[in-house]
Write a protein that holds these residues in place. Sequence first.
Motif, mmCIF file in Angstrom:
data_model
loop_
_atom_site.group_PDB
_atom_site.id
_atom_site.type_symbol
_atom_site.label_atom_id
_atom_site.label_comp_id
_atom_site.label_asym_id
_atom_site.label_seq_id
_atom_site.Cartn_x
_atom_site.Cartn_y
_atom_site.Cartn_z
ATOM 1 N N ASN A 38 0.847 -1.188 0.000
ATOM 2 C CA ASN A 38 0.000 0.000 0.000
ATOM 3 C C ASN A 38 0.885 1.241 0.000
ATOM 4 O O ASN A 38 1.618 1.476 0.962
ATOM 5 C CB ASN A 38 -0.916 -0.001 1.220
ATOM 6 N N PRO A 39 0.847 2.055 -1.052
ATOM 7 C CA PRO A 39 1.737 3.214 -1.123
ATOM 8 C C PRO A 39 1.307 4.360 -0.230
ATOM 9 O O PRO A 39 2.100 5.272 0.037
ATOM 10 C CB PRO A 39 1.650 3.622 -2.606
ATOM 11 N N VAL A 40 0.065 4.333 0.251
ATOM 12 C CA VAL A 40 -0.456 5.441 1.055
ATOM 13 C C VAL A 40 -0.328 5.169 2.543
ATOM 14 O O VAL A 40 0.058 6.045 3.324
ATOM 15 C CB VAL A 40 -1.934 5.703 0.695
ATOM 16 N N MET A 41 -0.623 3.947 2.940
ATOM 17 C CA MET A 41 -0.629 3.602 4.358
ATOM 18 C C MET A 41 0.188 2.334 4.577
ATOM 19 O O MET A 41 -0.199 1.253 4.133
ATOM 20 C CB MET A 41 -2.067 3.364 4.839
ATOM 21 N N PRO A 42 1.338 2.423 5.238
ATOM 22 C CA PRO A 42 2.122 1.219 5.518
ATOM 23 C C PRO A 42 1.294 0.193 6.287
ATOM 24 O O PRO A 42 0.642 0.521 7.277
ATOM 25 C CB PRO A 42 3.277 1.750 6.370
ATOM 26 N N TYR A 43 1.315 -1.044 5.784
ATOM 27 C CA TYR A 43 0.499 -2.106 6.373
ATOM 28 C C TYR A 43 1.247 -3.409 6.195
ATOM 29 O O TYR A 43 1.581 -3.786 5.076
ATOM 30 C CB TYR A 43 -0.856 -2.151 5.657
ATOM 31 N N ARG A 44 1.502 -4.105 7.308
ATOM 32 C CA ARG A 44 2.261 -5.351 7.276
ATOM 33 C C ARG A 44 1.321 -6.532 7.482
ATOM 34 O O ARG A 44 0.431 -6.517 8.337
ATOM 35 C CB ARG A 44 3.326 -5.337 8.359
ATOM 36 N N GLY A 49 2.968 -19.650 7.143
ATOM 37 C CA GLY A 49 3.148 -20.321 5.864
ATOM 38 C C GLY A 49 2.575 -19.463 4.758
ATOM 39 O O GLY A 49 2.873 -18.274 4.653
ATOM 40 N N GLU A 50 1.680 -20.040 3.936
ATOM 41 C CA GLU A 50 1.056 -19.300 2.851
ATOM 42 C C GLU A 50 -0.191 -18.542 3.293
ATOM 43 O O GLU A 50 -0.739 -17.750 2.523
ATOM 44 C CB GLU A 50 0.689 -20.259 1.709
ATOM 45 N N HIS A 51 -0.645 -18.789 4.495
ATOM 46 C CA HIS A 51 -1.864 -18.152 4.997
ATOM 47 C C HIS A 51 -1.547 -16.793 5.611
ATOM 48 O O HIS A 51 -0.626 -16.657 6.415
ATOM 49 C CB HIS A 51 -2.537 -19.034 6.050
ATOM 50 N N ARG A 52 -2.316 -15.789 5.238
ATOM 51 C CA ARG A 52 -2.233 -14.475 5.859
ATOM 52 C C ARG A 52 -3.303 -14.405 6.938
ATOM 53 O O ARG A 52 -4.484 -14.615 6.664
ATOM 54 C CB ARG A 52 -2.432 -13.384 4.807
ATOM 55 N N VAL A 53 -2.881 -14.127 8.158
ATOM 56 C CA VAL A 53 -3.811 -14.221 9.286
ATOM 57 C C VAL A 53 -4.210 -12.864 9.854
ATOM 58 O O VAL A 53 -5.197 -12.766 10.590
ATOM 59 C CB VAL A 53 -3.222 -15.096 10.413
ATOM 60 N N GLY A 54 -3.437 -11.804 9.565
ATOM 61 C CA GLY A 54 -3.767 -10.519 10.145
ATOM 62 C C GLY A 54 -2.867 -9.422 9.626
ATOM 63 O O GLY A 54 -1.980 -9.652 8.794
ATOM 64 N N GLY A 55 -3.106 -8.213 10.109
ATOM 65 C CA GLY A 55 -2.329 -7.070 9.679
ATOM 66 C C GLY A 55 -1.916 -6.201 10.847
ATOM 67 O O GLY A 55 -2.567 -6.199 11.898
ATOM 68 N N ILE A 56 -0.826 -5.470 10.659
ATOM 69 C CA ILE A 56 -0.331 -4.535 11.669
ATOM 70 C C ILE A 56 -0.147 -3.172 11.015
ATOM 71 O O ILE A 56 0.445 -3.058 9.937
ATOM 72 C CB ILE A 56 1.001 -5.022 12.277
ATOM 73 N N MET A 57 -0.647 -2.143 11.681
ATOM 74 C CA MET A 57 -0.517 -0.787 11.166
ATOM 75 C C MET A 57 -0.378 0.192 12.336
ATOM 76 O O MET A 57 -0.718 -0.127 13.477
ATOM 77 C CB MET A 57 -1.744 -0.414 10.334
ATOM 78 N N ALA A 58 0.143 1.390 12.024
ATOM 79 C CA ALA A 58 0.200 2.450 13.022
ATOM 80 C C ALA A 58 -1.193 3.013 13.264
ATOM 81 O O ALA A 58 -2.039 3.030 12.362
ATOM 82 C CB ALA A 58 1.142 3.555 12.553
ATOM 83 N N ILE A 59 -1.463 3.458 14.482
ATOM 84 C CA ILE A 59 -2.733 4.087 14.782
ATOM 85 C C ILE A 59 -2.858 5.367 13.953
ATOM 86 O O ILE A 59 -2.004 6.244 14.038
ATOM 87 C CB ILE A 59 -2.846 4.438 16.278
#
Length: 260
Positions: A38-44, A49-59
């Motif tokens: 995401n070029p606007v909002m950093p999001y990790r 494994g191959e499954h994406r389970v969640g995301g981390i972002m700044a408040i």
Amino acid sequence: MTTTEGSFVWYELMTTDPKAAEAFYGKVAGWSFLDSGNPVMPYRLACVGEHRVGGIMAIPDEVRARGGHPGWIGYVAVSDVDANSEQTMRLGGTIHRPPGDIPEVGRFAVAADPQGATFVLFRGDGTPLPAPAAGTPGHFGWHELYAHDWRPALGFYEALFGWKAGETIDLGPMGTYQLFHTRDAPADGTATGGMMSLPGPPAPSWLYYVNVDEIDAATERLRQAGGAVINGPMEVPGGMWIVQASDPQGANFALVGRRP
């Protein structure tokens, strides 16, 4: 993500220090991380494994300005975010952020039940991955609602998502623990989570449990990584053990696993 209607399909951490949170959960839960691009909002993206389970972002600044603090929020799959947002309000809930699109991801709205516990309504655009086996380490395995009164809370979620009441567990002086099932619960009757009443502080909220391979080893990893144990290890029905905790930035979460 899986997209079963009325099921939790994603988990998001908003925090004051995303890099520190990434290091912490990598050690405790064994997650690896990818950048969302995401070029606007950093999001990790947190992965098992191959499954994406969640995301981390700044408040976000606007959330911080309203007194927002580090915490996890769960996304619930719906077929129509706009219709479910309207129904949420008809049932006495609140829409904190009206429906909007995440390009190439889906549509979402940030909501709260009538007692104030927050969640996200979500409709994904992508092809879902099959759900992992129950108890798979690194995935979220239990969902717990702390309400002022669990009975009307359950009625709200029954009406909104089609959840069903399951077994009740007598906690003695702490009252009743009410299990609940999603509308399309597994044939074996496995519950999705539980609800209980906490008449005083803290404010009504959801707590999300991460599956771990062995509870004592995971608890030690948590402590070494700078987290704090709030409660546990404590045995729960089914032979599992839980630990309720907070990460170094103050976001509450929990672990569930076995003892050897």
